[in-house]
Design an enzyme around this catalytic site. Structure first.
Site, short mmCIF file in Angstrom:
data_model
loop_
_atom_site.label_atom_id
_atom_site.label_comp_id
_atom_site.label_asym_id
_atom_site.label_seq_id
_atom_site.Cartn_x
_atom_site.Cartn_y
_atom_site.Cartn_z
N TYR A 72 0.85 -1.25 -0.11
CA TYR A 72 0.06 0.18 -0.10
C TYR A 72 0.82 1.25 -0.13
O TYR A 72 0.51 2.17 0.88
CB TYR A 72 -1.19 0.02 1.16
CG TYR A 72 -1.42 -1.32 1.38
CD1 TYR A 72 -2.19 -2.11 0.52
CD2 TYR A 72 -0.97 -2.06 2.83
CE1 TYR A 72 -2.81 -3.40 0.84
CE2 TYR A 72 -1.47 -3.40 2.98
CZ TYR A 72 -2.16 -3.86 2.16
OH TYR A 72 -2.51 -5.28 2.31
N HIS A 73 1.89 1.34 -0.73
CA HIS A 73 2.74 2.59 -0.86
C HIS A 73 2.91 2.83 -2.43
O HIS A 73 4.15 3.02 -2.87
CB HIS A 73 4.11 2.14 -0.25
CG HIS A 73 3.98 1.63 1.11
ND1 HIS A 73 5.05 0.80 1.71
CD2 HIS A 73 3.26 2.04 2.15
CE1 HIS A 73 4.75 0.59 3.12
NE2 HIS A 73 3.75 1.16 3.19
N PRO A 74 1.84 3.14 -3.09
CA PRO A 74 2.00 3.53 -4.50
C PRO A 74 2.57 4.88 -4.61
O PRO A 74 2.08 6.06 -3.71
CB PRO A 74 0.53 3.46 -4.87
CG PRO A 74 -0.32 3.51 -3.79
CD PRO A 74 0.57 2.82 -2.79
#
Length: 538
Positions: A473-475
């Site tokens: 969840y780190h785009p």
């Protein structure tokens, strides 16, 4: 049509900070448009409650990627916050800044003012660290950072000892002088409640008469007069609305929604826009391109000693921790699932750590429909050790699939699409096996559940992590910062190349990903971006 000095699109980790900073002097009127609703929900405020928000459409965009060959054809689930505070209201709360080299590389790529020494004073100003102030930590900022060393499950000590047995140093502060090693994660909570960007920044700003926050307001288009942004169209309660910006439109919608909104507004790859009948305001092939993300996997074990499974699964355990939380705001529900963790190098010859570790004193092999089963773990004692890559070389894209603002964009993650990413992940999962084989952990392991002892060869290990890995969840980087308009979307002052009256202030501008969780760096980007805006509107 009502006009404000600044329109901020998105109330997430950056947008909440921007709104607070722009409105603090009282000189400027600020409108914040948020597509989601309130953050005042029990499972949002309760730290471990984010398992309940993992699929909840009331607070979560619930994006899915395109089926990904790098993930054995799986379509990865991408939760993103759709409420005040954005993803800071549904994340795992781990507070990691990243390495000095991450930010120095941003500066050295032609972005003055974005090196580590430039940003360290902002990192310190943002945080109120329970561990105390020093050369690296701040003590009086809006974001309270909890030091959890006294509260973690006893198994965490075995995890730390296993790391030490493998040569990893004990690290009391991953945001200090060195990042390598194992330790206990600091998290963004206060008084047993989540410390989101909304709680820290936006809620105080909402008390000011010069701030208006519109929830349930889906931005549909940035309006332009020539090449200048002059306002935003949005939809609320099924009605089209328009609002004007006297000074600037500031996009803080995140790495998914910011490039989507730009493309819907005529800013992006010209052939794509023309395909959907969108008039081209400014052509830029890099809007939505250069997507980077961290990918993670867990190895899970049955234990010979009690874990949090025995507390969180039975009804009486739920009742006990529930009462503990409601009465005292303490206990497992007041913490993150990731209590311990760390950073290591898959090859000692590497100049810096390239993998992140996560230790979870419970296991969730058995799925539960409609939620991430954090609050209903497996019926046997178990724990997991996870990891994620820190600086993958694979690149993806986020592009609209129609001119309809309500249609989700096409997310092509391209996970493990380079040989380098596959090789380092193979080395990393072998490291997890070595950690489990240490004396201090092996004596409490009954068996490896996932992937299981039958998974042995390199080919089997690669197939396993392709099948089971997913985003952590780190785009970032879908509107990246750089001096050259032919390779970037914004300049070092976060102004969109080729346009005026429009800035982007969120994780989409990261030139490259940071080594670790992205929430801290995104908030600092919000602070830095607001300073740049204020400097131009004295």
């Amino acid at each position: 049509m009502q006009t404000y000095d600044f329109i901020v699109v998105g109330s997430g980790s950056a947008g909440s900070v921007v709104a607070e900073r722009l409105s603090a002097s009282g000189r400027f009127s600020v409108l914040v448009l948020e597509a989601g609703g309130s953050d005042r929900r029990f499972f949002v405020q309760m730290p471990l409650g984010y398992g309940k928000t993992f699929f909840d459409p009331a607070v979560n965009w619930n994006y899915k990627t395109e089926p990904d060959p790098g993930l054995a054809g799986n379509a990865d689930h991408w939760p993103r916050g759709k409420l005040l505070g954005g993803s800071s209201s549904i994340n795992a709360m781990v507070w990691i800044r990243g390495q000095r080299e991450d930010f120095d590389s941003w500066r050295d790529a032609g972005n003055p003012g974005w090196g580590f020494d430039d940003l360290l004073p902002i990192f310190k100003a943002v945080e109120d660290n329970e561990a105390g102030a020093d050369d690296w930590r701040g003590r009086a900022g809006p974001i309270h950072v909890t030091d959890n060393r006294r509260n973690v499950h006893p198994l965490c000590q075995r995890f730390l000892a296993a790391g030490k047995e493998l040569g990893l140093p004990l690290n009391s502060d991953f945001n200090g002088a060195e990042q390598d090693g194992v330790g206990i994660y600091q998290i963004t909570t206060k008084g047993g409640r989540r410390m989101s960007a909304a709680r820290a920044f936006l809620r105080p700003a909402m008390k000011r008469p010069n701030v208006r926050v519109e929830t349930g307001a889906l931005a549909t288009r940035v309006r332009f007069e020539g090449s200048r942004a002059v306002g935003v169209d949005y939809c609320k309660d099924g009605r089209p609305c328009s609002v004007g910006a006297a000074r600037e439109v500031v996009l803080c919608a995140g790495s998914v929604n910011t490039p989507q909104l730009l493309q819907l507004s005529g800013v992006g790859p010209a052939p794509l826009l023309r395909e959907f009948g969108i008039a081209v305001v400014h052509a830029n092939d890099h809007v939505g391109a250069n997507l980077q993300d961290h990918l993670g996997i867990n190895y899970t074990y049955k234990a010979t000693v009690p874990t949090l499974n025995q507390v969180l699964r039975p009804w009486w355990g739920k009742a006990l921790v529930g009462m503990q939380y409601l009465l005292l705001r303490t206990g497992p529900l007041s913490m993150s699932m990731n209590q311990g963790g760390g950073f290591f190098r898959t090859d000692p010859g590497r100049e810096r750590a390239n993998m992140q570790l996560y230790f979870q004193a419970f296991s969730t092999v058995i799925p539960k429909t409609g939620e991430r089963p954090i609050l209903t773990p497996d019926p046997w004692p178990g724990f997991s050790i996870g990891l994620s890559n820190c600086r993958p070389t694979s690149r993806g894209s986020i592009m609209i699939r129609s001119g309809n603002p309500s249609a989700y964009p096409k997310i092509v993650a391209n996970a493990f699409s380079t040989d380098e990413d596959v090789a380092e992940m193979l080395d990393a999962v072998k490291f997890l096996r070595r950690m489990a084989a240490t004396r201090v952990l092996s004596e409490v392991i009954a068996e490896e559940v996932l992937p299981g002892p039958a998974c042995r060869t390199d080919e089997e290990l690669v197939l396993d992590f392709r099948r089971r890995s997913g985003t952590v969840y780190h785009p970032v980087s879908t509107c990246r910062m750089g001096p050259d308009p032919n390779t970037a979307v914004v300049d070092s002052r976060l102004k969109v190349h080729g346009l005026s009256g429009l800035r982007i202030v969120d994780a989409s501008i990261f030139p490259g990903n940071v080594t670790g969780n992205t929430n801290a760096a995104t908030m600092v980007t919000g602070w830095k971006g607001a300073d740049l805006i204020l400097a131009d509107h004295r």
